[in-house]
Design a protein around this motif. Structure first.
Motif, short mmCIF file in Angstrom:
data_model
loop_
_atom_site.label_atom_id
_atom_site.label_comp_id
_atom_site.label_asym_id
_atom_site.label_seq_id
_atom_site.Cartn_x
_atom_site.Cartn_y
_atom_site.Cartn_z
N LYS A 221 37.66 0.59 3.02
CA LYS A 221 38.73 1.22 2.24
C LYS A 221 38.34 1.27 0.76
O LYS A 221 38.48 2.31 0.10
CB LYS A 221 40.04 0.44 2.41
CG LYS A 221 41.21 1.14 1.75
CD LYS A 221 42.51 0.38 1.91
CE LYS A 221 43.64 1.17 1.26
NZ LYS A 221 44.84 0.35 1.10
N ASP A 222 37.82 0.13 0.26
CA ASP A 222 37.45 0.05 -1.16
C ASP A 222 36.32 1.02 -1.51
O ASP A 222 36.17 1.42 -2.66
CB ASP A 222 37.03 -1.39 -1.52
CG ASP A 222 38.20 -2.37 -1.39
OD1 ASP A 222 39.36 -1.88 -1.34
OD2 ASP A 222 37.97 -3.59 -1.30
N SER A 223 35.52 1.41 -0.51
CA SER A 223 34.38 2.30 -0.79
C SER A 223 34.82 3.73 -1.08
O SER A 223 34.05 4.53 -1.60
CB SER A 223 33.44 2.33 0.42
OG SER A 223 33.97 3.17 1.45
N LYS A 242 44.11 -1.58 14.86
CA LYS A 242 45.19 -2.35 14.25
C LYS A 242 44.89 -2.59 12.76
O LYS A 242 45.74 -2.37 11.90
CB LYS A 242 45.31 -3.69 15.00
CG LYS A 242 46.62 -4.36 14.86
CD LYS A 242 46.87 -5.37 15.97
CE LYS A 242 48.07 -6.21 15.65
NZ LYS A 242 47.78 -7.34 14.75
N GLN A 243 43.66 -2.97 12.47
CA GLN A 243 43.27 -3.23 11.08
C GLN A 243 43.21 -1.93 10.27
O GLN A 243 43.59 -1.91 9.10
CB GLN A 243 41.89 -3.91 11.04
CG GLN A 243 41.91 -5.35 11.50
CD GLN A 243 42.82 -6.20 10.63
OE1 GLN A 243 42.94 -5.97 9.42
NE2 GLN A 243 43.49 -7.16 11.24
N GLY A 248 46.01 0.58 5.90
CA GLY A 248 46.36 1.89 5.34
C GLY A 248 45.18 2.79 5.05
O GLY A 248 45.19 3.56 4.09
N LEU A 249 44.13 2.74 5.86
CA LEU A 249 42.95 3.59 5.60
C LEU A 249 43.29 5.07 5.82
O LEU A 249 42.85 5.92 5.05
CB LEU A 249 41.76 3.16 6.48
CG LEU A 249 40.92 2.02 5.90
CD1 LEU A 249 41.59 0.68 6.12
CD2 LEU A 249 39.50 2.00 6.46
N LYS A 255 39.15 9.42 7.22
CA LYS A 255 39.17 9.86 8.62
C LYS A 255 38.37 8.86 9.45
O LYS A 255 37.30 8.44 9.04
CB LYS A 255 38.49 11.23 8.67
CG LYS A 255 38.75 11.98 9.91
CD LYS A 255 39.43 13.33 9.61
CE LYS A 255 40.01 13.94 10.84
NZ LYS A 255 41.46 13.84 10.94
N MET A 256 38.86 8.51 10.65
CA MET A 256 38.04 7.70 11.55
C MET A 256 37.30 8.64 12.49
O MET A 256 37.90 9.55 13.08
CB MET A 256 38.87 6.71 12.37
CG MET A 256 37.97 5.77 13.17
SD MET A 256 38.84 4.73 14.38
CE MET A 256 39.59 3.50 13.36
#
Ligand code: DHB
Length: 396
Positions: A221-223, A242-243, A248-249, A255-256
């Motif tokens: 997320k931080d990236s 879940k993570q 909140g990604l 996008k996953m």
């Protein structure tokens, strides 16, 4: 000196009396109907138990639908729990199946290290070994008796690398499980995505045993990458999702993407709306629109209430097809003859058309791009494009 066997008159009479005592069953029929024993080694407990549950269910269903005899020989399934990521245990179970149970075929193999462990046993015993689940590309090179009915990671990763490069996902963070199929998947994605002009922001690997995804997903997320590429083996997807959701990604615009293991159909209903919008490439979706798949999903769900069939289940189903068809061609075939009969076999699976490449004994099949979408309140992997005849190396 070798003397030809000539039964005496007395022996013949004894034989005749024996036949009479057995009613109308002639002795010769008993000798011919040696059972076909299929030794399945699967994760029936622990974090990968969904793979064992899916494959054992599809193998049983195949037998129900195609009969429990092949060319007059009764078929017996012997299901053994691998008890976890324990290569020595799988090797011992494979040896016991060969020596004590005298199996005709070894099959199953939920994880790559366990397929590697059993390969020398198949070679030594000269029995076919059908790899139904494990997906590292090199597996069939470990024994000339291995034939794969599932998939490979390069095969299922190449299409998503192409899609990402064509859909404005310029910067990607990759996360894979740190063992052979994860490295196969990471290598395929990174090489192809970079060759198409993409940038890899960071690549991280999580342990196979007791992984904690939270710190890795925070780093992703931080990236501020455009997408998170994920490969985890089936059984792990729910923890990742879940993570991804809790941190909140998706809301942050990430996008996953990945091969479809992370959104496998067994766990997908439990993921709910968190999985919506994930884009994956894979050889099987329970939502695949074909008459063969509609019949398959209905029969699997009827026989196993509450269980949606996943990609591993078709590895089991099509592995049984290979075994049945090879034995129909070679009813008393040796291990070599059965493997020979499997080479080049072509058929229509619930997943779509597939074949066994005679050179590598590996699977060639259609790989689909899918988007996870909510349909009637449940997430399903909806196919929107396809690549035909994809080989084990991911040629597209
Ligand atoms: C492997 C296992 C899986 O469950 C999966 O989804 C992909 C690969 C393996 O260990 O090869």
């Amino acid at each position: 000196m070798n003397r030809p066997f000539r039964p005496s008159r007395r022996r013949i009479l004894q034989g005749a009396a024996g036949v009479a005592a057995l009613g109308t069953v002639p002795r010769i029929a008993i000798a011919q109907s040696a059972p076909v024993k299929i030794g399945l080694i699967l994760p029936m407990t622990g974090p990968f138990a969904s793979t064992g549950r899916q494959i054992s269910a599809s193998c049983k269903l195949y037998m129900q639908q195609h009969g429990s005899t092949i060319a007059g020989r009764p078929v017996e399934l012997i299901i053994k729990d691998d008890t976890g990521v324990a290569p020595e245990t799988t090797k011992r179970i494979a040896q016991e199946l060969v020596v004590q149970d005298k199996i005709t075929v070894l099959a199953g193999f939920g994880l790559t290290p366990l397929a590697f462990a059993a390969a020398p046993v198949a070679t030594e015993a000269k029995v076919p070994m059908i790899v139904m689940a494990a997906g590292t590309q090199v597996i069939p090179q470990r024994s000339p008796f291995i034939v794969r009915s599932g998939f490979t990671l390069p095969q299922n990763t190449a299409p998503i690398a192409l899609w990402a490069s064509q859909n404005k996902l310029n910067r990607v963070f990759t996360l894979v499980t740190d063992y052979a199929p994860g490295l196969d998947s990471e290598k395929t994605f990174v090489n192809r995505f970079k060759a198409a002009g993409g940038t890899i922001v960071e690549s991280v690997r999580t342990p196979l045993k007791n992984p904690d995804y939270a710190p890795f997903l925070q780093r992703a997320k931080d990236s501020k990458a455009d997408a998170l590429f994920v490969f985890v083996p089936s059984g792990e997807g729910l923890a990742v999702m879940k993570q991804f959701d809790e941190r909140g990604l998706k809301q942050a615009g990430m996008k996953m993407i990945g091969p479809g293991d992370v959104v496998d159909d067994d766990l997908l209903p439990s993921m709910g709306a968190a999985a919506a919008g994930v884009i994956t490439s894979m050889h099987y979706s329970a939502a695949h629109d074909s008459p063969e798949n509609k019949a398959y999903v209905a029969a699997m769900m009827k026989a196993n209430p509450g269980m949606r069939p996943n990609f591993h289940s078709v590895g089991g189903w099509d592995g049984m097809h290979l075994i049945y068809e090879a034995l129909k061609k070679e009813p008393k075939g040796s291990g070599e003859q059965l493997v020979e009969a499997m080479k080049g076999m072509k058929w229509t699976s619930p997943r779509g058309p597939m074949s066994i490449d005679p050179a590598t004994r590996d699977v060639v099949q259609t790989v689909y791009l899918r988007e996870t979408k909510m349909v009637n309140g449940e997430p399903w992997n909806i196919e929107f494009a396809k690549f035909e005849n994809v080989g084990p190396g991911g040629n597209i």
